[in-house]
Write a protein that holds these residues in place. Structure first.
Motif, PDB file in Angstrom:
ATOM      1  N   LEU A   1     -29.873  30.060  32.988  1.00 17.08           N
ATOM      2  CA  LEU A   1     -28.962  31.000  33.650  1.00 17.08           C
ATOM      3  C   LEU A   1     -27.538  30.843  33.122  1.00 17.08           C
ATOM      4  O   LEU A   1     -26.848  31.833  32.846  1.00 17.08           O
ATOM      5  CB  LEU A   1     -28.979  30.772  35.158  1.00 17.08           C
ATOM      6  N   SER A   2     -27.086  29.594  32.976  1.00 13.20           N
ATOM      7  CA  SER A   2     -25.736  29.351  32.458  1.00 13.20           C
ATOM      8  C   SER A   2     -25.613  29.801  31.009  1.00 13.20           C
ATOM      9  O   SER A   2     -24.617  30.426  30.618  1.00 13.20           O
ATOM     10  CB  SER A   2     -25.382  27.862  32.570  1.00 13.20           C
ATOM     11  N   ALA A   3     -26.627  29.473  30.201  1.00 12.67           N
ATOM     12  CA  ALA A   3     -26.584  29.844  28.789  1.00 12.67           C
ATOM     13  C   ALA A   3     -26.575  31.358  28.621  1.00 12.67           C
ATOM     14  O   ALA A   3     -25.824  31.907  27.795  1.00 12.67           O
ATOM     15  CB  ALA A   3     -27.773  29.229  28.056  1.00 12.67           C
ATOM     16  N   LEU A   4     -27.412  32.048  29.393  1.00 15.68           N
ATOM     17  CA  LEU A   4     -27.424  33.514  29.341  1.00 15.68           C
ATOM     18  C   LEU A   4     -26.081  34.086  29.767  1.00 15.68           C
ATOM     19  O   LEU A   4     -25.572  35.042  29.149  1.00 15.68           O
ATOM     20  CB  LEU A   4     -28.524  34.055  30.251  1.00 15.68           C
ATOM     21  N   SER A   5     -25.490  33.512  30.798  1.00 12.29           N
ATOM     22  CA  SER A   5     -24.200  34.010  31.293  1.00 12.29           C
ATOM     23  C   SER A   5     -23.115  33.832  30.251  1.00 12.29           C
ATOM     24  O   SER A   5     -22.327  34.757  29.984  1.00 12.29           O
ATOM     25  CB  SER A   5     -23.825  33.278  32.582  1.00 12.29           C
TER      26      SER A   5
ATOM     27  N   GLY B   1     -22.401  28.909  23.332  1.00 14.45           N
ATOM     28  CA  GLY B   1     -22.012  30.222  23.842  1.00 14.45           C
ATOM     29  C   GLY B   1     -20.613  30.252  24.416  1.00 14.45           C
ATOM     30  O   GLY B   1     -20.095  31.324  24.747  1.00 14.45           O
ATOM     31  N   LYS B   2     -19.973  29.092  24.554  1.00 14.75           N
ATOM     32  CA  LYS B   2     -18.668  29.084  25.223  1.00 14.75           C
ATOM     33  C   LYS B   2     -17.558  28.534  24.340  1.00 14.75           C
ATOM     34  O   LYS B   2     -16.597  27.949  24.827  1.00 14.75           O
ATOM     35  CB  LYS B   2     -18.750  28.314  26.539  1.00 14.75           C
ATOM     36  N   TYR B   3     -17.681  28.743  23.046  1.00 13.88           N
ATOM     37  CA  TYR B   3     -16.630  28.293  22.131  1.00 13.88           C
ATOM     38  C   TYR B   3     -15.283  28.930  22.444  1.00 13.88           C
ATOM     39  O   TYR B   3     -14.235  28.361  22.155  1.00 13.88           O
ATOM     40  CB  TYR B   3     -17.011  28.610  20.688  1.00 13.88           C
TER      41      TYR B   3
ATOM     42  N   MET C   1     -23.493  33.471  26.993  1.00 16.19           N
ATOM     43  CA  MET C   1     -23.745  34.257  25.781  1.00 16.19           C
ATOM     44  C   MET C   1     -23.533  35.745  26.026  1.00 16.19           C
ATOM     45  O   MET C   1     -23.053  36.467  25.149  1.00 16.19           O
ATOM     46  CB  MET C   1     -25.152  33.980  25.268  1.00 16.19           C
ATOM     47  N   HIS C   2     -23.884  36.211  27.212  1.00 17.71           N
ATOM     48  CA  HIS C   2     -23.639  37.620  27.516  1.00 17.71           C
ATOM     49  C   HIS C   2     -22.139  37.910  27.514  1.00 17.71           C
ATOM     50  O   HIS C   2     -21.679  38.905  26.938  1.00 17.71           O
ATOM     51  CB  HIS C   2     -24.239  37.983  28.869  1.00 17.71           C
ATOM     52  N   ALA C   3     -21.369  37.026  28.145  1.00  7.26           N
ATOM     53  CA  ALA C   3     -19.920  37.228  28.177  1.00  7.26           C
ATOM     54  C   ALA C   3     -19.315  37.115  26.784  1.00  7.26           C
ATOM     55  O   ALA C   3     -18.407  37.872  26.424  1.00  7.26           O
ATOM     56  CB  ALA C   3     -19.268  36.215  29.115  1.00  7.26           C
ATOM     57  N   ALA C   4     -19.818  36.173  25.995  1.00 14.40           N
ATOM     58  CA  ALA C   4     -19.222  35.898  24.685  1.00 14.40           C
ATOM     59  C   ALA C   4     -19.578  36.933  23.636  1.00 14.40           C
ATOM     60  O   ALA C   4     -18.816  37.141  22.678  1.00 14.40           O
ATOM     61  CB  ALA C   4     -19.652  34.514  24.197  1.00 14.40           C
ATOM     62  N   THR C   5     -20.734  37.586  23.785  1.00 12.70           N
ATOM     63  CA  THR C   5     -21.198  38.504  22.735  1.00 12.70           C
ATOM     64  C   THR C   5     -21.468  39.917  23.230  1.00 12.70           C
ATOM     65  O   THR C   5     -21.503  40.849  22.426  1.00 12.70           O
ATOM     66  CB  THR C   5     -22.491  37.974  22.097  1.00 12.70           C
ATOM     67  N   GLY C   6     -21.710  40.081  24.529  1.00 12.63           N
ATOM     68  CA  GLY C   6     -22.084  41.399  25.039  1.00 12.63           C
ATOM     69  C   GLY C   6     -23.502  41.802  24.694  1.00 12.63           C
ATOM     70  O   GLY C   6     -23.874  42.973  24.864  1.00 12.63           O
ATOM     71  N   ASP C   7     -24.319  40.867  24.253  1.00 13.68           N
ATOM     72  CA  ASP C   7     -25.682  41.178  23.819  1.00 13.68           C
ATOM     73  C   ASP C   7     -26.505  41.742  24.982  1.00 13.68           C
ATOM     74  O   ASP C   7     -26.605  41.133  26.049  1.00 13.68           O
ATOM     75  CB  ASP C   7     -26.344  39.910  23.276  1.00 13.68           C
ATOM     76  N   THR C   8     -27.115  42.910  24.769  1.00 14.52           N
ATOM     77  CA  THR C   8     -27.853  43.576  25.843  1.00 14.52           C
ATOM     78  C   THR C   8     -29.175  42.877  26.152  1.00 14.52           C
ATOM     79  O   THR C   8     -29.632  42.878  27.301  1.00 14.52           O
ATOM     80  CB  THR C   8     -28.122  45.046  25.487  1.00 14.52           C
ATOM     81  N   GLY C   9     -29.791  42.273  25.122  1.00 14.31           N
ATOM     82  CA  GLY C   9     -31.030  41.548  25.359  1.00 14.31           C
ATOM     83  C   GLY C   9     -30.813  40.357  26.264  1.00 14.31           C
ATOM     84  O   GLY C   9     -31.647  40.052  27.134  1.00 14.31           O
ATOM     85  N   ILE C  10     -29.697  39.680  26.078  1.00 14.74           N
ATOM     86  CA  ILE C  10     -29.343  38.548  26.937  1.00 14.74           C
ATOM     87  C   ILE C  10     -29.149  39.028  28.367  1.00 14.74           C
ATOM     88  O   ILE C  10     -29.601  38.388  29.331  1.00 14.74           O
ATOM     89  CB  ILE C  10     -28.061  37.869  26.415  1.00 14.74           C
TER      90      ILE C  10
END
Length: 646
Positions: free
Chosen positions: A105-109, A421-423, A111-120
């Motif tokens: 859940l944290s990794a998806l959150s 995902g949080k660089y 990565m979604h914020a960092a990239t906007g990836d729709t699959g995530i």
């Protein structure tokens, strides 16, 4: 690009109004408490081409390779629902079932914020929907993947409690497991803007609060003898999210007093303790301190940080031997053991460092953060298949083992998925009016309050120039503070504004302040010469490492086929230790020069940044012409980070 980024951000904001309202209200509270700086949400920073972008994209692929149905299986089973697929193996079906689901859940959150990836985003929505279904089926507010969790909590509510370091009521660290889920739900709400996550989280917190209300403080302290992650931190977060201080009281109750009290008194009693258990606990101290303005908790967090970084940390920013803190004056096991710094430890040290830095400022915090991020975290992921590293041996001529996405479910796989995902979380920060550039990383920032779109163009750490370009900005003057790292010699940093050289009067270890009415197309170019130097393992050690600027240089001594864990391997819990051949000390490359300046023996290789040949520096003769390169580039090999001196 500005219009496109604004459009993407507006779309994200529409999905996360509740989370953003909380973010801004919390920011105001912390500002009123005297917080020096604020972070930018991950959604406002994009990592541009460079080593960190490569690592982030590799992590994204790893995350998408995982099957949500298998990660959800433990939760469905415990709720009495039928999973469509079975659990993953390894730690996910041997008692710690469900912990990776929380990290996921944290990794998806992130990565979604960092990239906007729709699959995530689709993965995250599915995870939350199924978790809610599990919680609704159980009906008490509880949710968890640990087998027998419902009955265990019934036993605890009745006062039946037994614990040791890695077990509670004969279950494998259930409080630790609980924390991973609660932290994942928190991140899904605060980072990814999912209101459903908030509802699940508060119901779960209420369940734990209702059980805890039946226990006295001594019983809860007995429970906390078992590893429990940062439960105190996440309970404090629930207090902020909900506006209900009962959860802040719960955070205090779930703080281990035997750990807190010596730190408040300035006493270092860490030797021999399980490192990541303590680091995670202290992350919660700082959160409680900031939300309640509690000086004792804040003092404990800062004393802990100082003694760990100054007395127990290696050149890459990592700490611990075989997961435990070594004595401050004895690093012998650090070079003899194959179980060197654990990636989870550095993950939590970065969380603690970020929190203290944003509250206090202070160059030592951001410079530790940089050291650990660029050397330990960046090096902890395989650049091709994305596998994560548990231990990074400091033992000369040893190697690392990587995870496989379908087989290996260690704690460092969970934090590993989050790390890359949080660089963007601390490259930049801001006060009410001004911008701080803390790290040199190819990236783009959007600051809505100033309609600022700023790009940082750099090949750092391979190059020593970083250019900040204003691509859009609202009218008005403000200051940009650019970090002048302590690893740049005084007088060596050069700066140009719009192509014109300008004097730099600040000293290393400070920020360069530039105040002006910024306009579109303004540029600031910073040249950051990175001097070669050495650093001892500890002050009395005869082991040294080489650095250029903040980057640790190491050497590949032997090629290896990539070694990966097997989820059901014979090694403890599935093969994260590099248990292959250990070369004896007389087979290690040894520094033979007695010169004070060993860096003069490093000769740059033309066309290869931060690559040096060595001549007449090492013995035996087989190692006389080793190349040293940034450690984060070395994979599938035995290596040398620390070099023994004769």
């Amino acid at each position: 690009m500005f219009i496109e980024m604004k459009k993407n951000i507006h779309s994200t904001l529409c999905l996360s109004k509740i989370a953003l309202l909380f973010f801004f209200s919390l920011s105001f509270i912390l500002y009123a408490m005297g917080q020096t700086m604020h972070p930018f949400p991950l959604k406002h920073v994009r990592i541009l081409p460079g080593p960190f972008n490569v690592a982030q994209q590799t992590d994204l692929k790893y995350i998408l390779s995982l099957d949500p149905d298998r990660l959800l299986a433990p939760y469905l089973k415990e709720a009495g629902l039928s999973p469509t697929k079975d659990n993953y193996p390894n730690w996910e079906n041997t008692g710690l079932d469900g912990h990776i689901g929380g990290h996921y859940l944290s990794a998806l959150s992130n990565m979604h914020a960092a990239t906007g990836d729709t699959g995530i985003n689709k993965r995250l929505n599915k995870m939350l929907a199924e978790l809610k279904r599990c919680q609704d089926k159980i009906g008490t507010g509880y949710i968890g993947g640990m087998p027998g969790g419902i009955s265990m909590w019934n036993d605890i509510a009745s006062g039946k409690i037994s614990s040791d370091t890695f077990a509670l009521n004969e279950k494998w660290v259930p409080l630790y497991n609980l924390h991973k889920l609660m932290a994942g739900l928190r991140d899904a709400f605060l980072i990814a803007g999912k209101p459903q996550a908030k509802l699940i989280l508060i119901r779960l917190a209420d369940f734990i609060d209702s059980v805890s209300a039946k226990l006295d403080d001594a019983q809860i302290q007995k429970m906390l003898f078992s590893e429990h992650g940062s439960l105190n931190e996440v309970f404090a977060d629930v207090a902020s999210i909900s506006g209900n201080n009962k959860y802040l009281q719960l955070a205090r109750r779930y703080t281990q007093q035997s750990m807190l009290n010596p730190l408040v008194a300035g006493e270092d009693k860490l030797t021999g303790l399980h490192a990541n258990m303590q680091i995670a606990e202290v992350v919660g101290y700082e959160k409680i301190a900031q939300l309640s303005n509690d000086a004792a908790y804040g003092k404990a967090a800062r004393f802990f940080w100082q003694t760990v970084v100054a007395n127990r940390t290696t050149v890459i920013g990592g700490n611990s031997v075989n997961e435990h803190f070594n004595a401050p004056n004895d690093f012998a096991t650090m070079v003899s053991s194959v179980a060197g710094p654990e990636t989870c430890n550095t993950y939590n040290m970065l969380k603690l460092t970020k929190s203290i830095f944003l509250k206090d400022g202070g160059m030592k915090y951001i410079e530790y953060y940089e050291r650990a991020l660029y050397n330990h975290i960046l090096s902890s992921q395989h650049p091709v298949n994305g596998g994560f590293v548990y231990y990074t041996p400091m033992r000369p001529r040893h190697y690392r083992v990587y995870s496989q996405s379908q087989d290996c479910m260690w704690c460092c796989v969970g934090t590993g998925m989050e790390n890359h995902g949080k660089y963007g979380e601390l490259i930049y920060s801001h006060t009410k009016d001004d911008l701080y550039v803390n790290l040199f990383m190819s990236s783009r920032l959007y600051w809505p309050g100033r309609e600022l779109l700023l790009a940082q163009d750099t090949y750092f750490p391979e190059g020593d120039v970083s250019t900040l370009s204003i691509q859009n900005v609202a009218a008005g003057s403000f200051s940009i503070f650019i970090r002048y790292p302590s690893w740049v010699e005084a007088g060596k940093l050069e700066m140009k504004i719009n192509g014109k050289q300008v004097p730099v009067t600040e000293q290393p270890g400070t920020y360069i302040k530039i105040t002006r009415k910024w306009i579109k197309d303004d540029q600031v170019e910073i040249k950051l010469p990175m001097k070669l130097r050495t650093e001892k393992l500890n002050p009395n050690s005869n082991y040294v490492a080489f650095l250029q600027g903040p980057i640790v240089l190491a050497a590949k001594t032997d090629s290896l086929n990539a070694e990966y864990c097997k989820g059901n391997g014979k090694d403890q819990f599935g093969g994260y230790r590099a248990n292959g051949k250990m070369y004896a000390a007389n087979e290690w490359p040894t520094l033979i020069s007695k010169d004070a300046d060993l860096t003069k023996y490093l000769k740059p290789v033309a066309g290869k940044p931060q690559t040096y040949t060595t001549t007449n520096l090492f013995a035996p003769a087989a190692f006389s012409n080793l190349q040293v390169v940034p450690f984060y580039k070395i994979h599938d090999a035995r290596y040398m980070i620390y070099w023994p001196k004769k």
